[in-house]
Design a protein around this motif. Structure first.
Motif, PDB file in Angstrom:
ATOM      1  N   VAL A 101       0.835  -1.205   0.000  1.00  0.00           N
ATOM      2  CA  VAL A 101       0.000   0.000   0.000  1.00  0.00           C
ATOM      3  C   VAL A 101       0.866   1.249   0.000  1.00  0.00           C
ATOM      4  N   GLY A 102       0.219   2.379  -0.269  1.00  0.00           N
ATOM      5  CA  GLY A 102       0.880   3.661  -0.198  1.00  0.00           C
ATOM      6  C   GLY A 102       0.560   4.350   1.118  1.00  0.00           C
ATOM      7  N   PRO A 103       1.155   5.519   1.354  1.00  0.00           N
ATOM      8  CA  PRO A 103       0.921   6.245   2.609  1.00  0.00           C
ATOM      9  C   PRO A 103      -0.464   6.900   2.668  1.00  0.00           C
ATOM     10  N   ARG A 104      -1.157   6.941   1.548  1.00  0.00           N
ATOM     11  CA  ARG A 104      -2.486   7.558   1.493  1.00  0.00           C
ATOM     12  C   ARG A 104      -3.461   6.665   0.733  1.00  0.00           C
ATOM     13  N   LEU A 105      -4.731   6.824   1.087  1.00  0.00           N
ATOM     14  CA  LEU A 105      -5.822   6.174   0.359  1.00  0.00           C
ATOM     15  C   LEU A 105      -6.624   7.294  -0.298  1.00  0.00           C
ATOM     16  N   ALA A 106      -6.762   7.230  -1.612  1.00  0.00           N
ATOM     17  CA  ALA A 106      -7.542   8.229  -2.346  1.00  0.00           C
ATOM     18  C   ALA A 106      -8.940   7.680  -2.573  1.00  0.00           C
ATOM     19  N   ILE A 107      -9.942   8.488  -2.243  1.00  0.00           N
ATOM     20  CA  ILE A 107     -11.334   8.137  -2.510  1.00  0.00           C
ATOM     21  C   ILE A 107     -11.862   9.131  -3.539  1.00  0.00           C
ATOM     22  N   SER A 108     -12.381   8.605  -4.635  1.00  0.00           N
ATOM     23  CA  SER A 108     -13.033   9.464  -5.617  1.00  0.00           C
ATOM     24  C   SER A 108     -14.390   8.852  -5.912  1.00  0.00           C
ATOM     25  N   GLY A 109     -15.360   9.703  -6.133  1.00  0.00           N
ATOM     26  CA  GLY A 109     -16.698   9.191  -6.364  1.00  0.00           C
ATOM     27  C   GLY A 109     -17.513  10.091  -7.258  1.00  0.00           C
ATOM     28  N   ARG A 110     -18.568   9.498  -7.772  1.00  0.00           N
ATOM     29  CA  ARG A 110     -19.485  10.237  -8.627  1.00  0.00           C
ATOM     30  C   ARG A 110     -20.897   9.789  -8.286  1.00  0.00           C
ATOM     31  N   LYS A 111     -21.779  10.760  -8.190  1.00  0.00           N
ATOM     32  CA  LYS A 111     -23.189  10.454  -7.971  1.00  0.00           C
ATOM     33  C   LYS A 111     -23.730   9.834  -9.247  1.00  0.00           C
ATOM     34  N   CYS A 152     -27.430   7.811  -4.962  1.00  0.00           N
ATOM     35  CA  CYS A 152     -26.577   6.634  -5.083  1.00  0.00           C
ATOM     36  C   CYS A 152     -25.207   7.069  -5.602  1.00  0.00           C
ATOM     37  N   TRP A 153     -24.159   6.573  -4.959  1.00  0.00           N
ATOM     38  CA  TRP A 153     -22.795   6.947  -5.284  1.00  0.00           C
ATOM     39  C   TRP A 153     -21.955   5.713  -5.576  1.00  0.00           C
ATOM     40  N   LYS A 154     -21.047   5.831  -6.513  1.00  0.00           N
ATOM     41  CA  LYS A 154     -20.037   4.803  -6.742  1.00  0.00           C
ATOM     42  C   LYS A 154     -18.695   5.415  -6.355  1.00  0.00           C
ATOM     43  N   LEU A 155     -18.047   4.799  -5.359  1.00  0.00           N
ATOM     44  CA  LEU A 155     -16.763   5.285  -4.876  1.00  0.00           C
ATOM     45  C   LEU A 155     -15.654   4.345  -5.317  1.00  0.00           C
ATOM     46  N   THR A 156     -14.536   4.921  -5.730  1.00  0.00           N
ATOM     47  CA  THR A 156     -13.341   4.155  -6.057  1.00  0.00           C
ATOM     48  C   THR A 156     -12.281   4.520  -5.025  1.00  0.00           C
ATOM     49  N   LYS A 196      -0.997   0.108  -5.940  1.00  0.00           N
ATOM     50  CA  LYS A 196      -1.606  -0.591  -7.075  1.00  0.00           C
ATOM     51  C   LYS A 196      -2.939  -1.232  -6.721  1.00  0.00           C
ATOM     52  N   ILE A 197      -3.446  -0.956  -5.528  1.00  0.00           N
ATOM     53  CA  ILE A 197      -4.708  -1.536  -5.082  1.00  0.00           C
ATOM     54  C   ILE A 197      -5.851  -0.588  -5.432  1.00  0.00           C
ATOM     55  N   SER A 198      -6.900  -1.146  -6.025  1.00  0.00           N
ATOM     56  CA  SER A 198      -8.075  -0.361  -6.377  1.00  0.00           C
ATOM     57  C   SER A 198      -9.319  -1.197  -6.097  1.00  0.00           C
ATOM     58  N   ALA A 199     -10.311  -0.565  -5.487  1.00  0.00           N
ATOM     59  CA  ALA A 199     -11.573  -1.240  -5.198  1.00  0.00           C
ATOM     60  C   ALA A 199     -12.705  -0.238  -5.326  1.00  0.00           C
ATOM     61  N   THR A 200     -13.907  -0.740  -5.563  1.00  0.00           N
ATOM     62  CA  THR A 200     -15.088   0.116  -5.639  1.00  0.00           C
ATOM     63  C   THR A 200     -16.116  -0.324  -4.605  1.00  0.00           C
TER      64      THR A 200
END
Length: 119
Positions: free
Chosen positions: A51-61, A97-101, A106-110
């Motif tokens: 993992v990295g030192p941060r987790l990025a969360i991005s999302g779209r309604k 309803c939101w979809k978050l990534t 290199k880890i990615s989940a939704t």
């Protein structure tokens, strides 16, 4: 709650929010109006993952190209919780309803989230 795909090794432990019809539900704005508590989620990645030192969360309604959400969370350590920990307050700006990534290294989940109207 587990991120998809499950092989990502990312899970969310709910300290706020609830499960509605099998999916995560929080209140828009990040505060439960009944308890006045924050919609806290501890995101955990297995120690077996890089993992990295941060987790990025991005999302779209869903159904919108203009309504988005972005947060960067710093990793924290805990002797009580195995894995890499990223504490958060999920404060989605509007109901729906939101979809978050979620991404770290290199880890990615939704995950799918229902943001409820705060009365």
């Amino acid at each position: 709650m587990a991120g998809s795909p499950r092989t990502s090794g990312l899970i969310g432990v709910l300290f706020g929010g609830e499960v509605v019809n099998g999916r995560l539900a929080v209140y828009a704005g990040g505060v439960n109006p009944g308890t006045r508590g924050n919609e806290k989620i501890l995101w955990i990645v297995s120690k077996r993952k890089h993992v990295g030192p941060r987790l990025a969360i991005s999302g779209r309604k869903e159904g919108s190209t203009a309504v988005t959400y972005r947060r960067r969370l710093a990793a924290t350590g805990s002797a009580q919780v195995p894995g890499y920990n990223y504490p958060s307050i999920l404060d989605l700006p509007v109901p729906g309803c939101w979809k978050l990534t979620l991404r770290t290294a290199k880890i990615s989940a939704t995950v799918s989230v229902l943001a409820q109207v705060a009365h």
